[in-house]
Design an enzyme around this catalytic site. Structure first.
Site, PDB file in Angstrom:
ATOM      1  N   ASP A  28      -3.368  -4.650  14.551  1.00 45.82           N
ATOM      2  CA  ASP A  28      -4.415  -4.110  15.425  1.00 45.82           C
ATOM      3  C   ASP A  28      -4.578  -5.011  16.640  1.00 45.82           C
ATOM      4  O   ASP A  28      -4.699  -6.238  16.495  1.00 45.82           O
ATOM      5  CB  ASP A  28      -5.768  -4.092  14.693  1.00 45.82           C
ATOM      6  CG  ASP A  28      -5.911  -2.891  13.779  1.00 45.82           C
ATOM      7  OD1 ASP A  28      -4.950  -2.118  13.637  1.00 45.82           O
ATOM      8  OD2 ASP A  28      -7.010  -2.722  13.201  1.00 45.82           O
ATOM      9  N   LYS A  85      -5.521   5.350  17.126  1.00 39.15           N
ATOM     10  CA  LYS A  85      -6.294   6.108  16.139  1.00 39.15           C
ATOM     11  C   LYS A  85      -7.047   7.271  16.767  1.00 39.15           C
ATOM     12  O   LYS A  85      -7.635   7.124  17.841  1.00 39.15           O
ATOM     13  CB  LYS A  85      -7.325   5.191  15.472  1.00 39.15           C
ATOM     14  CG  LYS A  85      -6.723   4.110  14.568  1.00 39.15           C
ATOM     15  CD  LYS A  85      -7.842   3.341  13.881  1.00 39.15           C
ATOM     16  CE  LYS A  85      -7.376   2.046  13.241  1.00 39.15           C
ATOM     17  NZ  LYS A  85      -6.566   2.238  12.040  1.00 39.15           N
ATOM     18  N   GLY A 157     -11.872  -3.780   7.785  1.00 38.83           N
ATOM     19  CA  GLY A 157     -12.860  -4.637   8.439  1.00 38.83           C
ATOM     20  C   GLY A 157     -13.595  -5.563   7.491  1.00 38.83           C
ATOM     21  O   GLY A 157     -14.557  -6.215   7.884  1.00 38.83           O
ATOM     22  N   ARG A 169      -2.742   0.718  -6.697  1.00 37.98           N
ATOM     23  CA  ARG A 169      -2.591   0.876  -8.158  1.00 37.98           C
ATOM     24  C   ARG A 169      -2.856   2.307  -8.588  1.00 37.98           C
ATOM     25  O   ARG A 169      -2.128   2.873  -9.410  1.00 37.98           O
ATOM     26  CB  ARG A 169      -3.566  -0.056  -8.887  1.00 37.98           C
ATOM     27  CG  ARG A 169      -3.120  -1.497  -8.940  1.00 37.98           C
ATOM     28  CD  ARG A 169      -3.808  -2.200 -10.102  1.00 37.98           C
ATOM     29  NE  ARG A 169      -3.430  -3.601 -10.203  1.00 37.98           N
ATOM     30  CZ  ARG A 169      -2.277  -4.021 -10.719  1.00 37.98           C
ATOM     31  NH1 ARG A 169      -1.390  -3.146 -11.170  1.00 37.98           N
ATOM     32  NH2 ARG A 169      -2.011  -5.310 -10.786  1.00 37.98           N
ATOM     33  N   GLY A 253      -8.072  -4.493   4.594  1.00 39.92           N
ATOM     34  CA  GLY A 253      -8.543  -5.714   3.953  1.00 39.92           C
ATOM     35  C   GLY A 253      -7.498  -6.806   3.840  1.00 39.92           C
ATOM     36  O   GLY A 253      -7.787  -7.888   3.326  1.00 39.92           O
ATOM     37  N   GLY A 274      -5.457  -5.424  10.250  1.00 41.15           N
ATOM     38  CA  GLY A 274      -6.431  -5.039  11.253  1.00 41.15           C
ATOM     39  C   GLY A 274      -7.115  -6.247  11.816  1.00 41.15           C
ATOM     40  O   GLY A 274      -6.574  -6.977  12.650  1.00 41.15           O
ATOM     41  N   SER A 275      -8.317  -6.506  11.319  1.00 43.22           N
ATOM     42  CA  SER A 275      -9.116  -7.607  11.838  1.00 43.22           C
ATOM     43  C   SER A 275      -8.530  -8.956  11.435  1.00 43.22           C
ATOM     44  O   SER A 275      -8.859  -9.982  12.041  1.00 43.22           O
ATOM     45  CB  SER A 275     -10.538  -7.478  11.287  1.00 43.22           C
ATOM     46  OG  SER A 275     -10.925  -6.120  11.267  1.00 43.22           O
TER      47      SER A 275
END
Lengths: 333, 207
Positions: A28, A85, A157, A169, A253, A274-275
């Site tokens: 990102d 996005k 995030g 899973r 995550g 991402g972050s």
């Protein structure tokens, strides 16, 4: 050679594009300088955003497609593919992203959903789509709608990998079961997976006091049975391959090289971060370390080496402590 | 016989599967391995550099020490096939896009490469491509953000090109999309994504 013989936007080209991303890290970015750092670090693509998910989460409000000027700025800054996005079900945002020359569209739960009934029919586009999924059912529905790539939703995030692992899973376990089913049982699963498509048709007819009949179209021209038949075909492909028929990345995550490697060892084809990169203390080092961790996910000694001295990772939030209304993963179906 | 597919990033599995199918189809005995670290290239009788992102491939091949091993294998005339990103890495010289990212090229084919020669993903295409060396039947060639060679040296055999056209991005000049220099073969498209094994037959005959 006649130009009319060039075929664009075929299923092979869309799924093929996603296959070229395998074993890679998609990062990102919110500015051209970040995109260049990502490219130099070895990212296979960047996701152009107005704000990273951690900031979207913190600021609240309606999250929408990024400013086209920002997307163009990022497209011009790098040579690797640029993704962006659109809101779930926001057909027009998706068409705008396609017109901008975005290489892949992420119909993403990180943005505020625009259509509570339907996701975008991705078969109407020349560019490929990636979509989030928490379960095999969501993945199968998105693939039938034309998604060329699936990613776990995880909990974007947060910097907490637990939800991404949970979703991977759940999907792996379901695939293992599906590979043992006969056609009748597979069709039962397909019918169950088709159920959410009828919500609009059912709601309207209930208000009118009319029944939902078998020949009622529920999603575009498709009746519920036709949707189920389409999902059945996707399930059959999954059964034959023992995996999704499209590339399946981890997302939501992933914050450290160890997180990325863990997702690869669970069978992810690659990772979205991402972050985790630009919210860390040293983005350049973190980006390089995650790229190397993905390639060496099964070599703990290399992972130990690349994980050294990266500075503080993003602060993070424990995903399981979020209230359901604070979760991004519950958006979409 | 051992065929190694550089496996640091890209559509590695697709290449491994296609190569295994080719070996079986032509009655050849051998194994196909994916290579993510140094030490394996020297034992291979043929190498494949897959499609992927050439910037990522180049960086990881250097980091893992695979890059010099491939150069060394080329010196021993080990056949090398590069598809798409692999075609970029095999070239001697790059355009401004290559210069901008500072990626290192292997330089095994005397050619100048243009990355993303046909445009972005929406311009990616499939086409029935004429490759005379493979016979009269055209090859269903899949071009994904593909490169092309815009010029080649005297020692390079051009196997296929897309002729200059008036529209789209294929305007500039002729685009060389398949080429060979001695035992090194580069193609801009993805034979591993279709079922046509003629390119594999051609490549395996070099061993």
């Amino acid at each position: 050679m006649e130009l009319s013989r060039l075929r664009h936007g075929t299923e092979l080209l869309k799924r093929g594009f996603a296959k070229m991303q395998k074993g890679g890290v998609i990062m990102d970015v919110t500015r051209a300088e970040q995109a260049i750092i990502a490219e130099q670090a070895g990212a296979v693509a960047v996701m152009a955003l107005q704000a990273v998910p951690a900031d979207i989460r913190a600021s609240g409000g309606v999250a929408r497609m990024a400013d086209p000027a920002k997307i163009v700025e990022i497209i011009e800054a790098v040579t690797i593919p640029v993704m962006a996005k659109c809101r779930i079900g926001h057909y027009t945002e998706a068409k705008i992203l396609e017109a901008l020359g975005v290489d892949m569209i992420d119909e993403s739960e990180v943005l505020t959903p625009a259509d509570t009934y339907f996701h975008v029919d991705k078969r109407d586009f020349t560019v490929p789509f990636v979509c989030g999924a928490r379960s095999l059912g969501e993945a199968v529905r998105r693939i039938w709608e034309g998604a060329a790539m699936i990613r776990t939703k995880g909990e974007a995030g947060t910097g907490d990998v637990a939800e991404a692992i949970r979703h991977m899973r759940l999907m792996n376990e379901a695939i293992a079961i599906v590979t043992k089913l006969d056609d009748d049982a597979l069709m039962d699963v397909a019918r169950r997976y088709a159920e959410p498509y009828k919500r609009l048709a059912e709601e309207v007819r209930a208000e009118l006091g009319m029944p939902l009949t078998e020949d009622t179209p529920v999603f575009r021209e498709y009746t519920l049975l036709e949707v189920a038949e389409g999902l059945f075909e996707v399930l059959k492909e999954i059964k034959e391959l023992g995996r999704l028929p499209v590339v399946n990345f981890a997302a939501g995550g992933v914050a450290t090289p160890a997180d990325a490697a863990r997702m690869m060892s669970l069978g992810a084809d690659g990772v979205f971060v991402g972050s985790g990169i630009f919210k860390s203390e040293n983005p350049e080092k973190m980006a390089k370390a995650i790229v190397e961790a993905v390639n060496n996910y099964d070599r703990p000694e290399v992972l130990a080496e690349v994980s050294k001295g990266l500075g503080e990772p993003m602060r993070g939030l424990e995903a399981r402590k979020l209230l359901e209304k604070e979760m991004l993963q519950v958006r979409g179906w | 016989m051992k065929v190694g597919v550089i496996g640091v990033q890209g559509d590695v599995e697709e290449h491994v599967v296609a190569m295994r199918r080719a070996l079986a189809a032509f009655g050849l005995h051998g194994e196909v391995v994916s290579i993510r670290r140094s030490g394996i290239v020297p034992s291979c009788d043929a190498l494949v550099i897959p499609g992927g992102e050439s910037t990522t491939l180049s960086r990881l091949m250097l980091k893992e020490g695979i890059f010099p091993e491939v150069l060394e294998a080329a010196e021993r005339d080990v056949p090398i096939l590069g598809t798409c990103a692999g075609m970029v890495l095999l070239a001697k010289e790059g355009n401004e896009e290559v210069a901008k990212t500072g990626q290192k090229l292997l330089g095994l084919i005397d050619a100048k490469v243009e990355r993303n020669a046909f445009g972005r993903q929406r311009e990616s295409f499939e086409v029935a491509l004429s490759i005379p060396a493979f016979g009269p039947e055209p090859f269903n060639a899949v071009f994904i953000r593909a490169p092309c060679y815009v010029s080649v040296g005297a020692g390079v055999e051009v196997l296929a090109k897309l002729e200059a056209e008036k529209t789209l991005k294929i305007t500039k000049r002729e685009c060389i999309v398949a080429a060979r220099q001695e035992n090194v073969v580069a193609v801009a498209f993805h034979p591993e994504l279709t079922n046509d094994l003629r390119l594999h037959r051609y490549f395996l005959s070099l061993i």
